[in-house]
Design a protein around this motif. Structure first.
Motif, short mmCIF file in Angstrom:
data_model
loop_
_atom_site.label_atom_id
_atom_site.label_comp_id
_atom_site.label_asym_id
_atom_site.label_seq_id
_atom_site.Cartn_x
_atom_site.Cartn_y
_atom_site.Cartn_z
N LEU A 1 4.45 -34.76 -0.29
CA LEU A 1 4.76 -33.82 0.88
C LEU A 1 4.09 -32.59 0.82
O LEU A 1 4.06 -31.60 0.06
CB LEU A 1 6.28 -33.56 1.13
CG LEU A 1 6.63 -32.94 2.41
CD1 LEU A 1 6.55 -33.85 3.64
CD2 LEU A 1 7.98 -32.52 2.45
N THR A 2 3.23 -32.57 1.54
CA THR A 2 2.14 -31.22 1.62
C THR A 2 2.65 -30.06 2.53
O THR A 2 3.48 -30.48 3.51
CB THR A 2 0.70 -31.39 2.11
OG1 THR A 2 0.83 -32.18 3.37
CG2 THR A 2 0.16 -32.59 1.27
N CYS A 3 2.20 -29.00 2.43
CA CYS A 3 2.46 -28.05 3.45
C CYS A 3 2.18 -28.32 4.85
O CYS A 3 3.08 -28.08 5.71
CB CYS A 3 1.77 -26.71 2.90
SG CYS A 3 2.57 -25.28 3.93
N THR A 4 1.27 -28.89 5.18
CA THR A 4 0.75 -29.52 6.41
C THR A 4 1.64 -30.22 7.04
O THR A 4 2.04 -30.27 7.87
CB THR A 4 -0.85 -29.93 6.49
OG1 THR A 4 -1.53 -29.01 5.94
CG2 THR A 4 -1.37 -30.22 7.68
N SER A 5 2.01 -31.41 6.26
CA SER A 5 2.85 -32.43 6.65
C SER A 5 4.29 -31.82 6.78
O SER A 5 5.00 -32.27 7.58
CB SER A 5 2.86 -33.49 5.75
OG SER A 5 3.44 -33.32 4.51
N LEU A 6 4.52 -30.94 6.11
CA LEU A 6 6.12 -30.26 6.26
C LEU A 6 6.10 -29.43 7.35
O LEU A 6 6.92 -29.16 8.43
CB LEU A 6 6.26 -29.16 5.05
CG LEU A 6 7.81 -28.65 5.06
CD1 LEU A 6 8.74 -29.37 5.33
CD2 LEU A 6 7.78 -27.57 3.97
N ASN A 7 4.90 -28.70 7.95
CA ASN A 7 4.77 -27.72 9.07
C ASN A 7 4.82 -29.00 10.17
O ASN A 7 5.48 -28.68 11.41
CB ASN A 7 3.63 -27.14 8.99
CG ASN A 7 3.71 -25.79 8.01
OD1 ASN A 7 4.96 -25.46 7.82
ND2 ASN A 7 2.72 -25.36 7.75
N GLN A 8 4.02 -30.02 10.16
CA GLN A 8 4.40 -30.96 11.20
C GLN A 8 5.62 -31.59 11.35
O GLN A 8 6.12 -31.45 12.72
CB GLN A 8 3.26 -32.13 10.93
CG GLN A 8 3.10 -32.93 12.20
CD GLN A 8 2.70 -32.42 13.67
OE1 GLN A 8 1.89 -31.38 13.81
NE2 GLN A 8 3.15 -32.99 14.66
N PHE A 9 6.46 -31.67 10.28
CA PHE A 9 7.77 -32.40 10.22
C PHE A 9 8.42 -31.34 11.27
O PHE A 9 9.41 -31.77 11.97
CB PHE A 9 8.00 -32.67 9.10
CG PHE A 9 9.45 -33.02 8.91
CD1 PHE A 9 10.01 -34.44 9.41
CD2 PHE A 9 10.37 -32.33 8.23
CE1 PHE A 9 11.30 -34.77 9.48
CE2 PHE A 9 11.76 -32.49 8.46
CZ PHE A 9 12.31 -33.89 9.01
N ALA A 15 15.47 -27.76 16.13
CA ALA A 15 15.86 -26.65 15.23
C ALA A 15 17.53 -26.68 15.10
O ALA A 15 18.09 -26.28 14.11
CB ALA A 15 15.47 -25.13 15.96
N HIS A 16 18.14 -27.23 15.96
CA HIS A 16 19.71 -27.24 15.73
C HIS A 16 19.98 -28.32 14.72
O HIS A 16 20.87 -28.15 13.96
CB HIS A 16 20.30 -27.63 17.26
CG HIS A 16 20.35 -26.66 18.15
ND1 HIS A 16 20.90 -25.48 18.11
CD2 HIS A 16 19.37 -26.65 19.22
CE1 HIS A 16 20.48 -24.63 19.21
NE2 HIS A 16 19.65 -25.43 19.79
N VAL A 17 19.10 -29.45 14.34
CA VAL A 17 19.14 -30.48 13.35
C VAL A 17 19.16 -29.71 12.09
O VAL A 17 19.82 -29.81 11.17
CB VAL A 17 18.40 -31.46 13.60
CG1 VAL A 17 18.36 -32.61 12.40
CG2 VAL A 17 18.78 -32.24 15.00
N VAL A 18 18.07 -28.83 12.02
CA VAL A 18 17.73 -28.03 11.05
C VAL A 18 18.82 -27.37 10.46
O VAL A 18 19.32 -27.09 9.43
CB VAL A 18 16.38 -27.45 10.89
CG1 VAL A 18 16.04 -26.52 9.62
CG2 VAL A 18 15.30 -28.46 11.20
N ALA A 19 19.27 -26.29 11.53
CA ALA A 19 20.35 -25.55 11.35
C ALA A 19 21.72 -25.93 10.89
O ALA A 19 22.38 -25.66 9.85
CB ALA A 19 20.58 -24.65 12.35
N ASN A 20 22.13 -27.24 11.39
CA ASN A 20 23.28 -27.97 11.04
C ASN A 20 23.16 -28.52 9.80
O ASN A 20 24.22 -28.67 8.84
CB ASN A 20 23.54 -29.17 12.13
CG ASN A 20 24.19 -28.56 13.45
OD1 ASN A 20 24.85 -27.34 13.28
ND2 ASN A 20 23.90 -29.03 14.46
N THR A 21 21.94 -29.02 9.21
CA THR A 21 21.56 -29.48 7.95
C THR A 21 21.78 -28.42 6.96
O THR A 21 22.56 -28.58 5.89
CB THR A 21 20.27 -30.24 7.98
OG1 THR A 21 20.10 -31.22 8.81
CG2 THR A 21 20.07 -30.80 6.67
#
Length: 193
Positions: A1-9, A15-21
């Motif tokens: 996983l590259t920084c570019t692909s992480l940023n795209q992901f 944002a709520h999914v990331v916060a809940n995770t």
């Protein structure tokens, strides 16, 4: 996983999914980032640094006393400031109906720094990284409405919690949240290396 692909992901994910995770991850840890053994010490720090006299419990948008920090459990109003500092913390008019806690930031930050440095490397490094991330989130409060206070209410009980919940420990939640808020608003001093 590259920084570019992480940023795209991350750009494609709600944002709520990331916060809940993140909240689920912190909730599922066998022990919080601030270990159980340090909970009472830190809560006692809030007890010894707070002044519960009636004249000092009312919160105002910007206190005229720079040596005290007023922290409230109510929602904070947004400001256009992009930096996070103890002077930029604000409260809503409804805050008088909530419990507030006044801390002497200079004494509390110094003692909090000492206590947190004793928790051990893995927990301290993850906590330092998490708080740094929360500072970045709070710096965007004009867009996301997540102030230091709001972040501490949401994540404080997951970072700093007792091993066994009781009526007494439930009553310490405002103090724990105030200390997590102080970690965010004074992160450079609290996590000074």
């Amino acid at each position: 996983l590259t920084c570019t692909s992480l940023n795209q992901f991350l750009a494609d994910v709600n944002a709520h999914v990331v916060a809940n995770t993140l909240k689920s991850l912190l909730r599922e840890l066998p022990e919080p980032l601030v270990p159980y053994a340090h909970y009472e010490t830190i809560i006692t720090l809030a007890d010894t640094q707070s002044d519960h006299s009636p004249s000092n419990t009312a919160t105002t948008p910007h206190s005229s006393n720079p040596s005290s920090l007023s922290v409230s459990l109510s929602s904070s109003s947004s400001s256009s400031s992009s930096s996070v500092s103890s002077s930029s913390l604000s409260t809503s008019p409804l805050s008088s109906s909530f419990t507030s806690l006044s801390l002497n930031p200079s004494n509390t930050v110094s003692r909090l720094h000492t206590i947190l440095n004793s928790i051990g490397s893995p927990n301290l490094e993850v906590l330092r990284f998490l708080i740094s991330f929360l500072v970045d989130v709070a710096s965007q409060e004009s867009e996301n409405h997540m102030t230091c206070s709001n972040l501490s209410i949401v994540l404080g009980p997951l970072v700093l919690r007792p091993q066994v919940w009781s009526i007494h420990s439930t009553l310490t939640i405002p103090r724990a949240n105030a200390l997590v808020e102080l970690m965010i608003s004074s992160h450079t001093e609290v996590f000074l290396e």
